[in-house]
Design a protein around this motif. Structure first.
Motif, mmCIF file in Angstrom:
data_model
loop_
_atom_site.group_PDB
_atom_site.id
_atom_site.type_symbol
_atom_site.label_atom_id
_atom_site.label_comp_id
_atom_site.label_asym_id
_atom_site.label_seq_id
_atom_site.Cartn_x
_atom_site.Cartn_y
_atom_site.Cartn_z
ATOM 1 N N ILE A 198 0.820 -1.207 0.000
ATOM 2 C CA ILE A 198 0.000 0.000 0.000
ATOM 3 C C ILE A 198 0.855 1.258 0.000
ATOM 4 C CG2 ILE A 198 -1.590 1.345 1.425
ATOM 5 C CD1 ILE A 198 -2.920 -1.260 2.177
ATOM 6 N N ARG A 199 1.909 1.239 0.816
ATOM 7 C CA ARG A 199 2.772 2.422 0.918
ATOM 8 C C ARG A 199 3.442 2.713 -0.419
ATOM 9 N NH1 ARG A 199 5.434 1.330 6.672
ATOM 10 N NH2 ARG A 199 6.217 -0.524 5.671
ATOM 11 N N GLY A 200 3.376 3.946 -0.829
ATOM 12 C CA GLY A 200 4.019 4.321 -2.085
ATOM 13 C C GLY A 200 3.167 3.984 -3.281
ATOM 14 N N LYS A 201 2.095 3.204 -3.069
ATOM 15 C CA LYS A 201 1.225 2.901 -4.193
ATOM 16 C C LYS A 201 -0.142 3.548 -3.999
ATOM 17 C CE LYS A 201 -0.099 -0.681 -7.328
ATOM 18 N NZ LYS A 201 -1.218 -1.607 -7.205
ATOM 19 N N ASP A 202 -0.905 3.039 -3.032
ATOM 20 C CA ASP A 202 -2.226 3.623 -2.796
ATOM 21 C C ASP A 202 -2.149 4.868 -1.916
ATOM 22 O OD1 ASP A 202 -3.440 1.636 -4.266
ATOM 23 O OD2 ASP A 202 -3.409 0.268 -2.560
ATOM 24 N N ILE A 203 -1.204 4.838 -0.983
ATOM 25 C CA ILE A 203 -0.981 6.025 -0.160
ATOM 26 C C ILE A 203 0.464 6.447 -0.359
ATOM 27 C CG2 ILE A 203 -1.045 7.003 2.148
ATOM 28 C CD1 ILE A 203 -2.737 4.685 3.044
ATOM 29 N N SER A 204 0.686 7.673 -0.732
ATOM 30 C CA SER A 204 2.073 8.117 -0.803
ATOM 31 C C SER A 204 2.202 9.413 -0.031
ATOM 32 C CB SER A 204 2.522 8.285 -2.241
ATOM 33 O OG SER A 204 1.631 9.119 -2.907
ATOM 34 N N ALA A 251 -4.348 6.820 -4.265
ATOM 35 C CA ALA A 251 -5.692 7.286 -3.941
ATOM 36 C C ALA A 251 -5.610 8.394 -2.902
ATOM 37 C CB ALA A 251 -6.526 6.135 -3.411
ATOM 38 N N LEU A 252 -4.558 8.331 -2.100
ATOM 39 C CA LEU A 252 -4.396 9.319 -1.030
ATOM 40 C C LEU A 252 -2.963 9.832 -1.011
ATOM 41 C CD1 LEU A 252 -5.479 10.717 1.602
ATOM 42 C CD2 LEU A 252 -4.636 8.737 2.830
ATOM 43 N N LEU A 253 -2.826 11.132 -0.994
ATOM 44 C CA LEU A 253 -1.504 11.745 -0.875
ATOM 45 C C LEU A 253 -1.432 12.440 0.470
ATOM 46 C CD1 LEU A 253 1.184 12.650 -2.304
ATOM 47 C CD2 LEU A 253 -0.026 14.706 -2.965
ATOM 48 N N ILE A 254 -0.431 12.066 1.257
ATOM 49 C CA ILE A 254 -0.243 12.748 2.533
ATOM 50 C C ILE A 254 0.885 13.748 2.359
ATOM 51 C CG2 ILE A 254 0.323 12.489 4.966
ATOM 52 C CD1 ILE A 254 -0.754 9.649 4.801
ATOM 53 N N ALA A 255 0.601 15.015 2.580
ATOM 54 C CA ALA A 255 1.609 16.050 2.388
ATOM 55 C C ALA A 255 1.905 16.691 3.729
ATOM 56 C CB ALA A 255 1.108 17.093 1.400
ATOM 57 N N ILE A 290 3.740 25.689 -5.889
ATOM 58 C CA ILE A 290 3.471 24.329 -5.424
ATOM 59 C C ILE A 290 1.993 24.175 -5.059
ATOM 60 C CG2 ILE A 290 4.020 22.613 -3.635
ATOM 61 C CD1 ILE A 290 6.303 22.892 -5.540
ATOM 62 N N ILE A 291 1.415 25.202 -4.426
ATOM 63 C CA ILE A 291 -0.003 25.157 -4.079
ATOM 64 C C ILE A 291 -0.848 24.995 -5.337
ATOM 65 C CG2 ILE A 291 -1.940 26.600 -3.305
ATOM 66 C CD1 ILE A 291 -0.199 27.622 -1.076
ATOM 67 N N GLU A 292 -0.524 25.793 -6.363
ATOM 68 C CA GLU A 292 -1.277 25.703 -7.613
ATOM 69 C C GLU A 292 -1.115 24.327 -8.239
ATOM 70 O OE1 GLU A 292 -3.336 27.933 -9.047
ATOM 71 O OE2 GLU A 292 -3.115 29.158 -7.251
ATOM 72 N N LEU A 293 0.101 23.786 -8.147
ATOM 73 C CA LEU A 293 0.374 22.462 -8.708
ATOM 74 C C LEU A 293 -0.472 21.398 -8.015
ATOM 75 C CD1 LEU A 293 2.119 20.572 -10.491
ATOM 76 C CD2 LEU A 293 3.722 20.453 -8.597
ATOM 77 N N LEU A 294 -0.465 21.440 -6.669
ATOM 78 C CA LEU A 294 -1.235 20.443 -5.918
ATOM 79 C C LEU A 294 -2.720 20.560 -6.232
ATOM 80 C CD1 LEU A 294 0.470 20.483 -2.407
ATOM 81 C CD2 LEU A 294 0.454 18.611 -4.035
ATOM 82 N N LYS A 295 -3.188 21.805 -6.329
ATOM 83 C CA LYS A 295 -4.598 22.036 -6.642
ATOM 84 C C LYS A 295 -4.952 21.415 -7.992
ATOM 85 C CE LYS A 295 -5.728 26.484 -5.103
ATOM 86 N NZ LYS A 295 -5.986 27.876 -5.459
ATOM 87 N N GLY A 296 -4.097 21.693 -8.980
ATOM 88 C CA GLY A 296 -4.350 21.185 -10.328
ATOM 89 C C GLY A 296 -4.310 19.671 -10.383
ATOM 90 N N LEU A 297 -3.322 19.089 -9.710
ATOM 91 C CA LEU A 297 -3.173 17.632 -9.722
ATOM 92 C C LEU A 297 -4.372 16.972 -9.073
ATOM 93 C CD1 LEU A 297 0.570 17.308 -8.735
ATOM 94 C CD2 LEU A 297 -0.434 16.676 -10.911
ATOM 95 N N GLN A 298 -4.814 17.557 -7.970
ATOM 96 C CA GLN A 298 -5.933 16.974 -7.249
ATOM 97 C C GLN A 298 -7.172 16.956 -8.135
ATOM 98 O OE1 GLN A 298 -8.824 18.500 -5.793
ATOM 99 N NE2 GLN A 298 -9.412 16.631 -4.715
ATOM 100 N N LYS A 299 -7.344 18.052 -8.881
ATOM 101 C CA LYS A 299 -8.501 18.158 -9.761
ATOM 102 C C LYS A 299 -8.422 17.142 -10.895
ATOM 103 C CE LYS A 299 -10.612 22.564 -10.306
ATOM 104 N NZ LYS A 299 -10.311 23.896 -10.801
ATOM 105 N N ASP A 300 -7.228 17.057 -11.500
ATOM 106 C CA ASP A 300 -7.064 16.175 -12.659
ATOM 107 C C ASP A 300 -7.147 14.703 -12.294
ATOM 108 O OD1 ASP A 300 -6.691 18.481 -13.953
ATOM 109 O OD2 ASP A 300 -4.561 18.218 -14.382
ATOM 110 N N LEU A 301 -6.491 14.343 -11.201
ATOM 111 C CA LEU A 301 -6.358 12.922 -10.879
ATOM 112 C C LEU A 301 -7.429 12.450 -9.902
ATOM 113 C CD1 LEU A 301 -2.489 12.918 -10.398
ATOM 114 C CD2 LEU A 301 -3.761 12.408 -12.477
ATOM 115 N N GLY A 302 -8.149 13.392 -9.287
ATOM 116 C CA GLY A 302 -9.226 13.026 -8.381
ATOM 117 C C GLY A 302 -8.788 12.319 -7.122
ATOM 118 N N MET A 303 -7.520 12.525 -6.738
ATOM 119 C CA MET A 303 -7.079 11.854 -5.511
ATOM 120 C C MET A 303 -7.466 12.683 -4.289
ATOM 121 S SD MET A 303 -3.078 12.665 -5.761
ATOM 122 C CE MET A 303 -2.494 14.322 -6.012
#
Lengths: 325, 374
Positions: A87-93, A174-178, A193-206
């Motif tokens: 799970i580590r590094g795959k479903d949760i990173s 599925a879950l990114l812990i930052a 970085i904030i904009e990047l995370l926002k965009g990634l979250q939207k695109d990938l739905g994680m």
């Protein structure tokens, strides 16, 4: 719909000379699919340790004394190391604050990226390399193929954080812990970085579980917020409600203490008297008692979370009768 | 309200030689501070903001004499501090508060010992009074005097910063350089330290240089703000003016990058900078043009070739200054004083393009107003 990650009554203790010192007390929260949950609090409030416990990354002198961590309805605490590795590094990173120490200094960026991809996705090396380059491009690094050949020390802080994010995204988690992903960065890079995370979250739905001490980052990024103080959740609500109607005296005081660049500078800041108690596990009742201006004798008893509005919970005596109203 | 210059910085430079150079190769340098002209006036707090690596801390250290200058001068009360004797005389007048609170206090000395040394060495007070002076110092920074026999590790970060401030103030300085005094502290503690600094500055009539990367903290404490980028000053103006009319694109981007404490304003348009600041070395091509050229969203072809200079945008010095009684102040005051006063109130910017645009807009606005009035 079941939440993606559900933490129930988590208690973590540190061992100091063989005596257990409790660090978090009955922390419970849920991360739903596709949302950004922020845990905000000052240093030493137990927010990082909570995040670490999800991946089983607690330091050796700490352990989980009770509670459940359910990820997709499976209890992570009952899993074997081998199952956890799946799970580590795959479903949760996870991405960390200290990027220099979380990348291996003697291996190239490319090697470290490809390693994770081949292990979890089973790609062949050439395909993994392609994937790695596309990831680096996705996180906004130009000339990705030349970055692949570089060592971590050759990159700047912002670029290193981007590499970390690329690495975390490698296996479509599925879950990114930052954990404080922008704390060590300049404001201009922080915004990138904030904009990047926002965009990634939207695109990938994680889903993202974001740990931070910066209310500004919370306002920029969060869907829902949990405020922690001295090892306890003291308030939780969605982000708009929290900034419009902060209810716990600590949240209120914290928001008032932050100088706002868009406001006049002549007003005196309201500081919170005293400091965060160090041995807070021995305090009975409200842990903010000593610093709170509304404190009364009733605060000496154990406090429960009260729901004052829909989905807005506060751990404070002032809202004792909130439910009945 | 005569403004006297306390510290004057003239074309200050600091170049560091690059490491790992091949033998006999021409030496190249990193330009940390590259030609700064600055005047700091008595009683003001000048805020310096900029990204990490822009040379703001290096400059701060140069002002205190902790770092030598490659060229240029720092003139304190009319004397050049690069002269050892002058610096020695002024050691007590110029003090510094550091960012890292635990590294700047000796871990093996109690607070009393740390505060005793400067008081004793510089003979600030007679020997019998040193103990009471230590207690007084702790009191003014808001620590109980009973704590004086503790060691630094027994204090929290905020308390240690208070001790750092007490130590800097112990020799009764005129000028204090505050190098990111609150950026390592938690939000709730930050506020109390900022309040303390503001209070002390007013009570003791200190002149301060407040270095910080957090814009909000700098704004809170400063009378004027200078924005630095790659070792040079991009824009300098009184605090309210620079927040109202940020002219340089870098200033704008820096202000926009600060997180807004309001989730409903998340979608508002803002200027996001691409890329990161490179270091400037002397073999760099940026030598000829604007330093900000490669990141600037408004960059014109010509920016690449024109050397930029800080230019006066406008002076906010009121033409008719009236004192508290409503009487006009003596207009015939010494020319020199007036010139300084004007400089103190003026807005300078190193971007000719935006400055021109702004002035044109303003002119046309004024004309329109005059037209409407007519």
């Amino acid at each position: 719909m079941d939440p993606l990650l559900k933490i129930e009554d988590l208690n973590i203790a540190f061992y100091k000379n063989k005596t257990a010192v409790s660090k978090t007390k009955n922390v419970s929260f849920e991360v739903n699919k596709g949302e950004i949950l922020c845990i905000v609090g000052e240093s030493g409030c137990g927010k990082s340790i909570t995040a670490m416990s999800v991946l089983g990354l607690l330091p050796q002198n700490a352990s989980i004394t009770s509670g459940k961590i359910l990820f997709q309805n499976k209890n992570l605490l009952e899993m074997s190391q081998k199952q956890l590795d799946e799970i580590r590094g795959k479903d949760i990173s996870m991405i960390f604050q200290d990027v220099m120490n979380s990348l291996n200094p003697v291996l190239t960026i490319g090697y470290q990226l490809i390693e994770s991809i081949t292990k979890h996705l089973g790609y062949e090396k050439s395909k993994a390399k392609e994937h790695a380059i596309s990831l680096l491009t996705r996180v906004g690094l130009k000339e990705a193929s030349s970055v692949m050949k570089k060592f971590p020390h050759m990159l700047s802080g912002g670029m290193r954080q981007r590499v970390m994010i690329a690495m975390a995204l490698a296996n479509n988690p599925a879950l990114l812990i930052a954990d404080e992903p922008t704390t060590a960065l300049d404001v201009t890079i922080q915004l990138q970085i904030i904009e990047l995370l926002k965009g990634l979250q939207k695109d990938l739905g994680m889903s993202i579980l974001l740990i931070t001490h910066d209310m500004g980052v919370v306002a920029e990024l969060a869907d829902r917020v949990i405020v922690m103080y001295a090892g306890e959740c003291v308030e939780s609500s969605d982000v708009k409600t929290l900034f419009e109607n902060p209810s716990h005296p600590y949240t209120k005081a914290l928001l008032a203490a932050i100088p706002d660049a868009s406001k006049d500078s002549s007003i005196e800041l309201k500081s919170i008297p005293g400091s965060v108690p160090i041995d807070y596990d021995v305090i009975s009742g409200c842990r903010f008692y000593d610093r709170c201006q509304f404190a009364s004798s009733a605060c000496k008893e154990n406090q429960k979370m009260h729901e004052i509005e829909k989905e807005h919970f506060v751990r404070c005596m002032l809202f004792l009768n909130a439910k009945d109203e | 309200m005569d403004k006297k210059i306390l510290v004057e910085v003239k074309n200050l430079k600091k170049y560091y030689p690059k490491k790992n150079q091949i033998l006999f190769q021409k030496k190249s340098f990193v330009k940390a501070v590259d030609g700064i002209d600055l005047s700091i006036y008595e009683g003001e707090t000048l805020g310096i903001v900029g990204e990490s690596g822009c040379g703001k801390s290096t400059m701060g250290r140069q002002l205190v004499g902790l770092e030598s200058a490659t060229s240029g001068n720092v003139i304190f009360k009319g004397e050049d501090i690069s002269n050892r004797n002058v610096l020695k005389e002024n050691r007590t007048n110029i003090q510094m508060v550091f960012q890292n609170t635990s590294a700047s206090l000796n871990p093996r000395k109690t607070i009393r010992e740390s505060l005793y040394a400067p008081l004793h060495f510089h003979k600030i007070v007679p020997k019998e009074q040193i103990e009471s002076e230590i207690e007084r110092l702790l009191e003014i920074v808001g620590l109980p005097a009973t704590m004086k026999n503790r060691y630094p590790h027994e204090f929290s970060g905020g308390q240690r910063q208070r001790i750092g401030i007490a130590r800097a103030l112990s020799v009764r300085p005129d000028f204090v350089v505050l190098d990111e005094p609150v950026s390592a502290l938690d939000a709730s503690v930050q506020a109390s330290i900022l309040n303390l600094l503001k209070k002390l500055q007013k009570e003791l009539h200190l002149t301060c240089l407040f270095i910080g990367h957090g814009l909000s903290a700098v704004r809170y404490g400063s009378d004027r703000i200078a924005v630095m980028y790659l070792g040079q000053i991009m824009e300098i103006a009184p605090t309210d003016e620079i927040f109202k009319n940020p002219l340089h694109p870098y200033t704008k981007a820096l202000f926009d990058a600060a997180p807004v404490m309001d989730p409903t304003k998340r979608t508002q348009k803002r200027l996001i900078l691409a890329g990161e600041a490179d270091e400037i070395s002397d073999d760099s091509q940026k030598e000829t043009g604007c330093l900000f050229y490669d990141r600037c969203p408004y960059a014109l072809e010509s920016c690449q070739h024109t050397k930029m200079k800080l230019e006066l945008v406008k002076s906010l010095y009121p033409a008719d200054v009236t004192d508290g009684n409503g009487n006009k102040e003596n207009v015939n005051k010494e020319n020199e004083n007036e010139a300084q006063e004007i400089m103190y109130h003026s807005h300078l910017c190193a971007c000719p393009v935006k400055t021109k645009e702004y002035l044109q807009n303003q002119n046309s606005e004024q004309r329109q107003e005059a037209h409407e009035y007519a």
